[in-house]
Enzyme design. Structure first.
Site, PDB file in Angstrom:
ATOM      1  N   GLU A 127       0.701  -0.893  -0.330  1.00 50.31           N
ATOM      2  CA  GLU A 127       0.175  -0.303   0.125  1.00 50.31           C
ATOM      3  C   GLU A 127       0.853   1.502  -0.007  1.00 50.31           C
ATOM      4  O   GLU A 127       0.984   2.038  -1.032  1.00 50.31           O
ATOM      5  CB  GLU A 127      -0.815   0.233   1.057  1.00 50.31           C
ATOM      6  CG  GLU A 127      -2.291  -0.709   0.438  1.00 50.31           C
ATOM      7  CD  GLU A 127      -2.296  -2.120   1.261  1.00 50.31           C
ATOM      8  OE1 GLU A 127      -1.204  -2.702   2.172  1.00 50.31           O
ATOM      9  OE2 GLU A 127      -2.911  -2.972   0.955  1.00 50.31           O
ATOM     10  N   HIS A 151     -10.256  -4.927  10.521  1.00 52.70           N
ATOM     11  CA  HIS A 151     -11.601  -5.062   9.484  1.00 52.70           C
ATOM     12  C   HIS A 151     -12.757  -4.278   9.824  1.00 52.70           C
ATOM     13  O   HIS A 151     -13.521  -4.367   8.745  1.00 52.70           O
ATOM     14  CB  HIS A 151     -11.540  -6.346   8.450  1.00 52.70           C
ATOM     15  CG  HIS A 151     -10.264  -6.918   8.510  1.00 52.70           C
ATOM     16  ND1 HIS A 151      -9.201  -7.572   9.424  1.00 52.70           N
ATOM     17  CD2 HIS A 151      -9.554  -7.282   7.325  1.00 52.70           C
ATOM     18  CE1 HIS A 151      -7.938  -8.172   8.861  1.00 52.70           C
ATOM     19  NE2 HIS A 151      -8.076  -7.639   7.662  1.00 52.70           N
TER      20      HIS A 151
END
Ligand SMILES: Cc1ncc(C[n+]2csc(CCOP(=O)(O)OP(=O)(O)O)c2C)c(N)n1
Ligand SMILES: [Mg+2]
Lengths: 338, 363
Positions: free
Chosen positions: A60, A129
């Site tokens: 990322e 998450h």
């Protein structure tokens, strides 16, 4: 007007912008052959090929940096981060780089980049998450942050974000990808920095964004059945923030509740509360109230998760407490505590 | 303690006399500019962190001096020499160090954030290693648009241990991007030696994990650096093959002007590297070849001396940025109206993005 899901509206905006401007490209994990981790980019790889739909490895910081560097040379990257949670390993590129470039170099470089990512909680996705920390990003000068709550805004704001000459964090929401709504055809653009009032009312203002707006509208409906008129202000854009619309509404209703999925402490609702308190000090019939996610790491077990998430019951209860505080309930307008 | 790699024999290239003189002048200019910068810093005319290239002139001139007008450059915070080496104006560099409106970043960046957009020097970055993914992004843009040229990215020995280095090199390699990565290995990251920081102190070997041509060169030998750089740049431009070059060099000063640079390295090591002063070495080579003589050396020194003094005079006489422009450059002016509805309840003293007072309703 055609009905589309939130997901389809995003896809339509991406596709139209890619057709319109050859410098727009998509980069992210699984955005190509896999057709998108949440299928937003479905079909784009087939139509535009590997040059414009770049399938990135799990790096990322690396591909966020590619977005920033390529934008500095004039491209318009749309960087997809699989979910908001994973942006944390790239946050240096967002805060220290994308947001800083224009200012730090005296206005000589720009970063016309969009970061698309879904946030939100639920579905037993647990602590790492299931989060909403858009407030961290909205805290940063140099960034713009938008968070649409319905398909039409999803399309219109994504188009604005892609055309914007500054970095925009475009926050989507996992829970509403399948939500349907009317979406104008063609080049439909929603300006950044303009809140919407999807429901007009007179007794209480609920200020929210993203999925919290969907909930706020449901709660407003319930209050309507009880004879209480709730106005919903959907921020749509967190930075810039349309305080004009918020304050105009509060001056009318004299009561305000801020709702967000994320932790309220230091959050989006904290900012709204501070500004409303200042702008509407004399006009408030009750202190500004906030309701958000419980300040814990999201647990797994269903009962615990339900307890941790903001939900319609909590919003309803918080709204009632504002109404009660202002004396409205005591005056007999509403007594039943459903 | 590091030893110098077996010095590559300086290839007797077809380097023109003119080019040799240009490189020599560039090195002398960087040295003198940095010496005067140090002096200006101690006179409190320069603030913040201030990192000098003194001792690294051959590495800077050999790498950056090899770029053409199609290429782009990214670097770290030790960037004064980089901005001079792309041909930037010493006036604008010094004015930036002085925090003046006439500086390269209009006084918004300072020592660590120089840039020269016209000459494709895209910064001047302060987070160790973070310029690496940015440079790869620039290489991506060149490739995307089918443009000629390559990107060069400079960083220190300490940057090879941060994730951005590995992510950046891997992405450049899998996507065949035209980027040359240069490690300026001056043996230390602040007070931490390469041996303390890196399990494999032969830093050039890191590139092999990404299957890219990787090599080490004597960073005190400008012609050796130049030869390797040009070879790798050609690979990047013509074959879309990224590469890693490690230049072994030394900083004669501390990490920044505030660091005496003595507590973590032995004096004898400093002395040994002083004996390989890159400017002295190159001057000897040029004298032997009959390209420089006393008069020529004196002329270069005098010219550079005047140029740097002129830069200081210019910076001193330049205007400060105006505080009324504090809010300029946060966002694109075209998008400023997006913020016009933000004034209600704004914090005390907070101005609109246009820099005007909300309270006066002049958004
Ligand atoms: C991510 C990050 N961590 C720490 C620092 C503080 N810092 C600035 S320079 C430096 C040492 C870097 O050394 P090196 O990469 O060898 O470059 P040199 O200073 O020797 O040119 C450190 C630790 C920083 N700027 N960024
Ligand atoms: Mg070092």
């Amino acid at each position: 007007m055609p009905e589309l899901t939130y997901r389809e509206a995003l896809r339509q905006a991406l596709r139209e912008e890619m057709l319109r401007d050859p410098s727009v490209y998509v980069i992210g994990e699984e955005v190509g052959r896999f057709e998108g981790p949440y299928k937003v980019t479905q079909g784009l790889f087939k139509e535009f090929g590997p040059r414009r739909v770049k399938e990135a490895p799990i790096a990322e910081e690396g591909f966020m940096g590619i977005g920033v560097g390529s934008a500095m040379l004039g491209l318009r990257p749309v960087v997809e981060i699989m979910t908001l949670n994973f942006i944390l390993v790239a946050i240096d590129m967002v805060i220290n780089h994308a947001a800083k470039v224009r200012y730090m170099f005296g206005g000589q470089l720009k970063v016309p980049m969009v970061i698309r990512t879904p946030g939100g909680s639920g579905k037993q996705l647990t602590a790492q998450h299931s989060q909403s920390f858009e407030g961290w990003f909205a805290n940063t000068p140099g960034l713009k942050v938008v968070a649409p709550s319905n398909p039409a805004d999803a399309k219109g704001l994504l188009k604005s974000a892609i055309r914007d000459d500054d970095p925009v964090l475009f926050l989507e929401n996992l829970t509403i990808y399948n939500q349907r709504g009317e979406v104008p055809d063609g080049d439909y653009v929603v300006p950044i920095g303009l809140a919407a009032v999807p429901r007009v009312g007179t007794d209480l203002t609920i200020v929210s964004h993203s999925y919290a707006t969907v909930r706020a509208l449901q709660v407003a409906e319930r209050f309507a059945e009880e004879g209480i008129s709730v106005e919903v202000v959907d921020l749509r854009s967190l930075r810039p923030l349309d305080m004009e619309t918020v304050v105009k509404s509060v001056r009318k209703t004299h009561r305000v509740l801020c709702v967000e999925e994320g932790w309220p402490t230091y959050g989006v609702s904290a900012e709204i509360a501070a500004r409303v308190s200042k702008a509407c000090f004399a006009e408030l019939d009750a202190p500004v109230e906030r309701v958000g996610g419980a300040e814990v790491s999201m647990p797994y077990a269903r009962p615990l998760e339900n307890a941790a998430q903001v939900n319609n019951e909590k919003i309803y209860a918080a709204a009632r407490s504002v109404l009660a505080e202002s004396g409205m309930l005591k005056r007999g307008i509403l007594t039943a505590n459903r | 303690m590091s030893t110098i790699a077996p010095s590559r024999t300086t290839p007797d290239l077809h380097v023109s006399d003119e080019e040799l003189r240009r490189l020599y002048r560039m090195m002398v200019q960087i040295r003198r500019f940095e010496e005067r910068t140090e002096e200006q810093y101690t006179r409190d005319r320069i603030g913040g962190y201030c990192h000098l290239n003194i001792g690294e002139e051959a590495t800077v001139a050999g790498t950056v001096g090899s770029l053409t007008s199609d290429d782009y450059l990214f670097g770290g915070y030790r960037d004064h020499g980089l901005s001079l080496a792309v041909g930037g104006s010493p006036r604008a560099v010094m004015a930036e160090l002085f925090g003046k409106e006439t500086g390269q970043a209009h006084g918004r960046g300072g020592s660590m954030h120089l840039l020269d957009v016209k000459r494709h020097f895209l910064g001047g970055w302060g987070i160790v290693g973070a310029q690496i993914p940015l440079a790869v992004g620039a290489a991506f843009a060149l490739d995307y648009e089918g443009r000629p040229g390559a990107v060069m990215c400079l960083f220190g020995d300490a940057a090879v241990n941060i994730g951005a280095f590995h992510e950046g090199l891997n992405l450049a390699a899998i996507w065949n991007l035209p980027c040359v990565f240069v490690i300026t290995n001056n043996l230390y990251g602040m007070g931490t030696s390469v041996e303390m920081a890196s399990a494999e102190p032969d830093l050039w070997k890191r590139g092999q994990a990404y299957r890219m041509p990787s090599e080490r060169v004597d960073g005190q030998d400008v012609l050796a650096v130049r030869e390797a750089t040009q070879r790798l740049l050609r690979l990047a431009r013509e074959e879309r093959q990224p590469a890693l070059l490690e230049c072994l060099t030394y900083r004669y000063r501390g990490h920044s002007v505030a660091d005496p640079g003595k507590s973590y390295r032995p004096q004898e090591e400093i002395d040994r590297w002083r004996d390989r002063d890159p400017i002295v070495l190159f001057e000897q080579t040029l004298r032997t070849r009959g390209i420089l003589d006393d008069a020529a050396v004196e002329a270069v020194r005098a010219e550079v001396e005047a140029e740097v003094q002129d830069a200081i005079d210019y910076a001193l006489a330049s205007p400060d940025p105006d505080p009324k422009d504090l809010y300029l450059h946060i966002y694109d002016p075209k998008g400023a109206s997006d913020f016009d509805r933000m004034g209600e309840g704004a914090p005390f003293g907070e101005l609109s993005i246009r820099g005007t007072n909300w309270a006066n309703g002049e958004a």
